[in-house]
Design a protein around this motif. Sequence first.
Motif, PDB file in Angstrom:
ATOM      1  N   UNK A 111       0.832  -1.206   0.000  1.00 59.88           N
ATOM      2  CA  UNK A 111       0.000   0.000   0.000  1.00 59.88           C
ATOM      3  C   UNK A 111       0.868   1.260   0.000  1.00 59.88           C
ATOM      4  N   UNK A 112       2.063   1.140   0.548  1.00 61.35           N
ATOM      5  CA  UNK A 112       2.993   2.283   0.580  1.00 61.35           C
ATOM      6  C   UNK A 112       4.237   2.001  -0.258  1.00 61.35           C
ATOM      7  N   UNK A 113       4.087   1.173  -1.282  1.00 61.91           N
ATOM      8  CA  UNK A 113       5.233   0.768  -2.090  1.00 61.91           C
ATOM      9  C   UNK A 113       5.868   1.954  -2.818  1.00 61.91           C
ATOM     10  N   UNK A 114       5.048   2.973  -3.124  1.00 63.16           N
ATOM     11  CA  UNK A 114       5.600   4.154  -3.789  1.00 63.16           C
ATOM     12  C   UNK A 114       6.651   4.839  -2.930  1.00 63.16           C
ATOM     13  N   UNK A 115       6.499   4.740  -1.612  1.00 63.78           N
ATOM     14  CA  UNK A 115       7.497   5.304  -0.705  1.00 63.78           C
ATOM     15  C   UNK A 115       8.835   4.591  -0.873  1.00 63.78           C
ATOM     16  N   UNK A 116       8.786   3.277  -1.033  1.00 67.33           N
ATOM     17  CA  UNK A 116      10.007   2.503  -1.244  1.00 67.33           C
ATOM     18  C   UNK A 116      10.611   2.800  -2.614  1.00 67.33           C
ATOM     19  N   UNK A 117       9.763   3.024  -3.600  1.00 68.26           N
ATOM     20  CA  UNK A 117      10.274   3.340  -4.937  1.00 68.26           C
ATOM     21  C   UNK A 117      11.002   4.680  -4.946  1.00 68.26           C
ATOM     22  N   UNK A 141      19.477  10.351   5.472  1.00 69.09           N
ATOM     23  CA  UNK A 141      19.417  10.474   4.012  1.00 69.09           C
ATOM     24  C   UNK A 141      18.228   9.658   3.518  1.00 69.09           C
ATOM     25  N   UNK A 142      17.555  10.143   2.483  1.00 75.22           N
ATOM     26  CA  UNK A 142      16.276   9.555   2.071  1.00 75.22           C
ATOM     27  C   UNK A 142      16.453   8.406   1.088  1.00 75.22           C
ATOM     28  N   UNK A 143      17.291   7.420   1.418  1.00 77.54           N
ATOM     29  CA  UNK A 143      17.535   6.303   0.504  1.00 77.54           C
ATOM     30  C   UNK A 143      16.538   5.187   0.767  1.00 77.54           C
ATOM     31  N   UNK A 144      16.755   4.047   0.093  1.00 78.06           N
ATOM     32  CA  UNK A 144      15.828   2.923   0.209  1.00 78.06           C
ATOM     33  C   UNK A 144      15.773   2.387   1.635  1.00 78.06           C
ATOM     34  N   UNK A 145      16.927   2.256   2.281  1.00 76.23           N
ATOM     35  CA  UNK A 145      16.944   1.739   3.647  1.00 76.23           C
ATOM     36  C   UNK A 145      16.182   2.659   4.596  1.00 76.23           C
ATOM     37  N   UNK A 167      11.909  -8.026   3.946  1.00 71.28           N
ATOM     38  CA  UNK A 167      11.929  -8.982   2.834  1.00 71.28           C
ATOM     39  C   UNK A 167      11.845  -8.235   1.505  1.00 71.28           C
ATOM     40  N   UNK A 168      10.916  -7.283   1.419  1.00 70.65           N
ATOM     41  CA  UNK A 168      10.741  -6.506   0.194  1.00 70.65           C
ATOM     42  C   UNK A 168      11.991  -5.678  -0.098  1.00 70.65           C
ATOM     43  N   UNK A 169      12.560  -5.047   0.928  1.00 74.08           N
ATOM     44  CA  UNK A 169      13.767  -4.234   0.728  1.00 74.08           C
ATOM     45  C   UNK A 169      14.930  -5.112   0.258  1.00 74.08           C
ATOM     46  N   UNK A 170      15.058  -6.288   0.847  1.00 75.54           N
ATOM     47  CA  UNK A 170      16.117  -7.212   0.424  1.00 75.54           C
ATOM     48  C   UNK A 170      15.979  -7.558  -1.054  1.00 75.54           C
TER      49      UNK A 170
END
Length: 232
Positions: free
Chosen positions: A21-27, A179-183, A201-204
């Motif tokens: 639902x918040x995948x855009x944040x990870x993108x 810093x606003x990276x993926x992690x 799991x998704x981040x990995x």
Amino acid sequence: MRSAGLGRRYVYDFNFAPVFASFDQLLVGAWLTIRLSCAAMLLGLIVSIVCAWGKTSGPSLIRFVINAYIEIIRNTPFLVQIFFIFFGLPSLGLRLSPNSAALLALVVNFGAYGTEIIRAGIESIQKGQVEAGTALGLSRLQVFRYIIMKPALRTVYPSLTSQFIYLMLTSSVVSVISADDLAAAGNDLQSATFASFEVYIVITLMYLALSIGFSAIFAAIEKMAFKYPLSR
């Protein structure tokens, strides 16, 4: 997590819905990781080439400074380096944003490792080739560019690209300075959803996808730029 009965083991119920639902944040975080890594790769490569040239051809003072830089960076943790840049430099009047500090730390870190990789490639070039270029009237810069640098990069390209991939993965550490990276995006999402296992799991998998993508790009570059006869 639910219990299968008294005295029995627990069974974890995976719930990826809050994550997607918040995948855009990870993108958004992944896009910053890509931009940060690419910028650090490019700038770090420039630093590596300049330092490798200075270490192999420069005066003794320049070689001493470069060797000191390499030893300091290679023998201290990256986490300490990024803390020094982000928290230490402001005391000297140089205040950087988290993303700028992250980029500087990655460039400085990669420069030290890249210098040694490229230096090994430069020293693999036979002196006779350099002497032949000089005899043809080429300047020192032309000899370095056309006779030394490209064959040297061709020799160390696999090691260099491996270091590039490691740099991209190391960039996950910059989340400690916000810093606003993926992690960092993953940490924020985990704090909001409490779905720790699912988030990481998704981040990995996303970091794995980035590594595979960069590897494919580097392989394509190698085919275009370095697949030529040694006699040319």
